[in-house]
Design a protein around this motif. Structure first.
Motif, mmCIF file in Angstrom:
data_model
loop_
_atom_site.group_PDB
_atom_site.id
_atom_site.type_symbol
_atom_site.label_atom_id
_atom_site.label_comp_id
_atom_site.label_asym_id
_atom_site.label_seq_id
_atom_site.Cartn_x
_atom_site.Cartn_y
_atom_site.Cartn_z
ATOM 1 N N PRO A 150 -43.279 29.705 53.651
ATOM 2 C CA PRO A 150 -42.352 28.725 54.224
ATOM 3 C C PRO A 150 -42.138 27.550 53.262
ATOM 4 C CG PRO A 150 -44.497 28.548 55.282
ATOM 5 C CD PRO A 150 -44.570 29.725 54.341
ATOM 6 N N ASP A 151 -41.240 26.647 53.623
ATOM 7 C CA ASP A 151 -40.903 25.516 52.767
ATOM 8 C C ASP A 151 -42.156 24.841 52.219
ATOM 9 O OD1 ASP A 151 -38.143 25.792 53.113
ATOM 10 O OD2 ASP A 151 -38.146 24.545 54.906
ATOM 11 N N GLY A 152 -42.158 24.603 50.900
ATOM 12 C CA GLY A 152 -43.250 23.891 50.255
ATOM 13 C C GLY A 152 -44.499 24.714 49.986
ATOM 14 N N ALA A 153 -44.534 25.964 50.416
ATOM 15 C CA ALA A 153 -45.733 26.809 50.269
ATOM 16 C C ALA A 153 -45.863 27.344 48.848
ATOM 17 C CB ALA A 153 -45.669 27.968 51.262
ATOM 18 N N ASN A 154 -46.950 28.024 48.577
ATOM 19 C CA ASN A 154 -47.161 28.618 47.260
ATOM 20 C C ASN A 154 -46.468 29.963 47.106
ATOM 21 O OD1 ASN A 154 -48.722 26.522 46.198
ATOM 22 N ND2 ASN A 154 -50.573 27.330 47.138
ATOM 23 N N HIS A 155 -46.234 30.677 48.204
ATOM 24 C CA HIS A 155 -45.581 31.989 48.138
ATOM 25 C C HIS A 155 -44.134 31.822 47.702
ATOM 26 C CE1 HIS A 155 -44.436 36.072 49.131
ATOM 27 N NE2 HIS A 155 -43.397 35.565 49.758
ATOM 28 N N VAL A 156 -43.714 32.556 46.656
ATOM 29 C CA VAL A 156 -42.334 32.504 46.169
ATOM 30 C C VAL A 156 -41.739 33.901 46.183
ATOM 31 C CG1 VAL A 156 -42.596 30.419 44.767
ATOM 32 C CG2 VAL A 156 -43.138 32.634 43.776
ATOM 33 N N SER A 157 -40.417 33.960 46.383
ATOM 34 C CA SER A 157 -39.751 35.247 46.517
ATOM 35 C C SER A 157 -38.252 35.090 46.305
ATOM 36 C CB SER A 157 -40.008 35.778 47.937
ATOM 37 O OG SER A 157 -39.341 36.990 48.148
ATOM 38 N N VAL A 158 -37.590 36.196 45.943
ATOM 39 C CA VAL A 158 -36.130 36.218 45.951
ATOM 40 C C VAL A 158 -35.711 36.220 47.408
ATOM 41 C CG1 VAL A 158 -34.065 37.561 45.395
ATOM 42 C CG2 VAL A 158 -35.931 37.419 43.740
ATOM 43 N N MET A 159 -34.719 35.393 47.738
ATOM 44 C CA MET A 159 -34.245 35.270 49.118
ATOM 45 C C MET A 159 -32.792 35.702 49.192
ATOM 46 S SD MET A 159 -35.997 31.676 50.102
ATOM 47 C CE MET A 159 -37.764 31.563 50.117
ATOM 48 N N SER A 160 -32.487 36.581 50.120
ATOM 49 C CA SER A 160 -31.124 37.107 50.227
ATOM 50 C C SER A 160 -30.190 36.176 51.006
ATOM 51 C CB SER A 160 -31.138 38.500 50.860
ATOM 52 O OG SER A 160 -31.695 38.440 52.149
ATOM 53 N N VAL A 161 -30.738 35.115 51.575
ATOM 54 C CA VAL A 161 -29.922 34.144 52.312
ATOM 55 C C VAL A 161 -30.178 32.745 51.743
ATOM 56 C CG1 VAL A 161 -29.400 33.140 54.560
ATOM 57 C CG2 VAL A 161 -30.055 35.554 54.409
ATOM 58 N N PRO A 162 -29.273 32.235 50.878
ATOM 59 C CA PRO A 162 -29.434 30.877 50.364
ATOM 60 C C PRO A 162 -29.367 29.854 51.500
ATOM 61 C CG PRO A 162 -27.884 32.112 49.029
ATOM 62 C CD PRO A 162 -28.152 32.935 50.257
ATOM 63 N N THR A 163 -30.231 28.833 51.411
ATOM 64 C CA THR A 163 -30.318 27.873 52.523
ATOM 65 C C THR A 163 -30.335 26.435 52.039
ATOM 66 O OG1 THR A 163 -32.725 28.045 52.505
ATOM 67 C CG2 THR A 163 -31.544 29.501 54.024
ATOM 68 N N ILE A 164 -29.434 26.068 51.172
ATOM 69 C CA ILE A 164 -29.425 24.717 50.625
ATOM 70 C C ILE A 164 -29.431 23.691 51.781
ATOM 71 C CG2 ILE A 164 -26.907 24.566 50.445
ATOM 72 C CD1 ILE A 164 -27.303 23.019 47.805
ATOM 73 N N GLY A 165 -30.399 22.784 51.741
ATOM 74 C CA GLY A 165 -30.504 21.742 52.762
ATOM 75 C C GLY A 165 -31.100 22.189 54.082
ATOM 76 N N LYS A 166 -31.547 23.431 54.192
ATOM 77 C CA LYS A 166 -32.122 23.964 55.424
ATOM 78 C C LYS A 166 -33.430 24.686 55.122
ATOM 79 C CE LYS A 166 -27.529 24.784 57.292
ATOM 80 N NZ LYS A 166 -26.535 25.807 57.525
ATOM 81 N N SER A 167 -34.194 25.000 56.164
ATOM 82 C CA SER A 167 -35.447 25.751 55.979
ATOM 83 C C SER A 167 -35.195 27.103 55.342
ATOM 84 C CB SER A 167 -36.139 25.958 57.332
ATOM 85 O OG SER A 167 -36.584 24.740 57.851
ATOM 86 N N ASN A 168 -36.036 27.472 54.383
ATOM 87 C CA ASN A 168 -35.938 28.773 53.745
ATOM 88 C C ASN A 168 -36.268 29.877 54.738
ATOM 89 O OD1 ASN A 168 -35.357 27.424 51.407
ATOM 90 N ND2 ASN A 168 -37.339 27.771 50.451
ATOM 91 N N ILE A 169 -35.576 30.999 54.588
ATOM 92 C CA ILE A 169 -35.841 32.169 55.436
ATOM 93 C C ILE A 169 -35.947 33.411 54.575
ATOM 94 C CG2 ILE A 169 -34.756 31.251 57.526
ATOM 95 C CD1 ILE A 169 -32.282 32.886 56.907
ATOM 96 N N LEU A 170 -36.753 34.343 55.016
ATOM 97 C CA LEU A 170 -36.829 35.660 54.384
ATOM 98 C C LEU A 170 -36.071 36.635 55.260
ATOM 99 C CD1 LEU A 170 -40.601 35.831 53.354
ATOM 100 C CD2 LEU A 170 -38.644 35.319 51.896
ATOM 101 N N SER A 171 -35.324 37.518 54.631
ATOM 102 C CA SER A 171 -34.633 38.530 55.435
ATOM 103 C C SER A 171 -34.499 39.804 54.650
ATOM 104 C CB SER A 171 -33.250 38.032 55.863
ATOM 105 O OG SER A 171 -32.428 37.831 54.735
#
Length: 171
Positions: A150-171
């Motif tokens: 989630p936002d600010g965490a150490n886990h990083v990944s390619v995300m298929s839904v860009p979320t500029i200004g909003k919480s990151n989501i995995l999908s």
């Protein structure tokens, strides 16, 4: 670390307390779009961008901090906004910075573009050098981003839904 001995039939409550390590970055590079094909800047261009995330319960001003796309030069760009442009990352909130080399009009713009062919690195360093955040991002296309979940965490990944200004989501 402490070890406590307790009686078997003792009635008690345990409380876990967490704290940030002194050198852990309170502001993290949360999401990166190198090759953006979706969002439009104040120059009406679909340029590269990054999103910063404040992991604390207090607003943080990033003016005077440093952004870089070169791990060997962490002080490449000192964040200096044009008049009227906010450099405050709200408590548990986000602030976007365009990485396009364009002048600042109503949004923050860094004087460099992001590499995308094989991925790259971005750094954010405090003004006094007491902490630094680094994100190494992989190649992604214009309809994807690379970010923390989630936002600010150490886990990083390619995300298929860009979320500029909003919480990151995995999908």
């Amino acid at each position: 670390d402490r070890e406590l001995e307790m009686e078997e039939d003792a009635d008690f409550d345990l409380v876990a307390m967490f704290h940030r390590e002194a050198d852990e970055a309170p502001v993290r590079i949360n999401e990166v779009s190198a090759g953006n094909d979706i969002y439009v800047s104040d120059h009406f261009k679909r340029d590269d961008w990054m999103e910063l995330y404040n992991t604390t319960d207090k607003d943080i001003d990033i003016e005077g901090m440093y952004l870089s796309d070169n791990a060997n030069k962490p002080q490449k760009y000192k964040i200096q906004p044009a008049e009227g442009i906010s450099t405050i990352v709200p408590a548990n909130g986000r602030l976007s910075v365009w990485a396009d080399g364009r002048e600042q009009k109503s949004q923050l713009h860094a004087p460099f573009k992001l590499a995308n062919a094989d991925g790259s690195v971005l750094t954010l360093q405090s003004a006094d050098g007491s902490w630094k955040d680094v994100i190494r991002y992989d190649a992604h296309d214009g309809k994807e981003t690379f970010g923390r979940y989630p936002d600010g965490a150490n886990h990083v990944s390619v995300m298929s839904v860009p979320t500029i200004g909003k919480s990151n989501i995995l999908s």
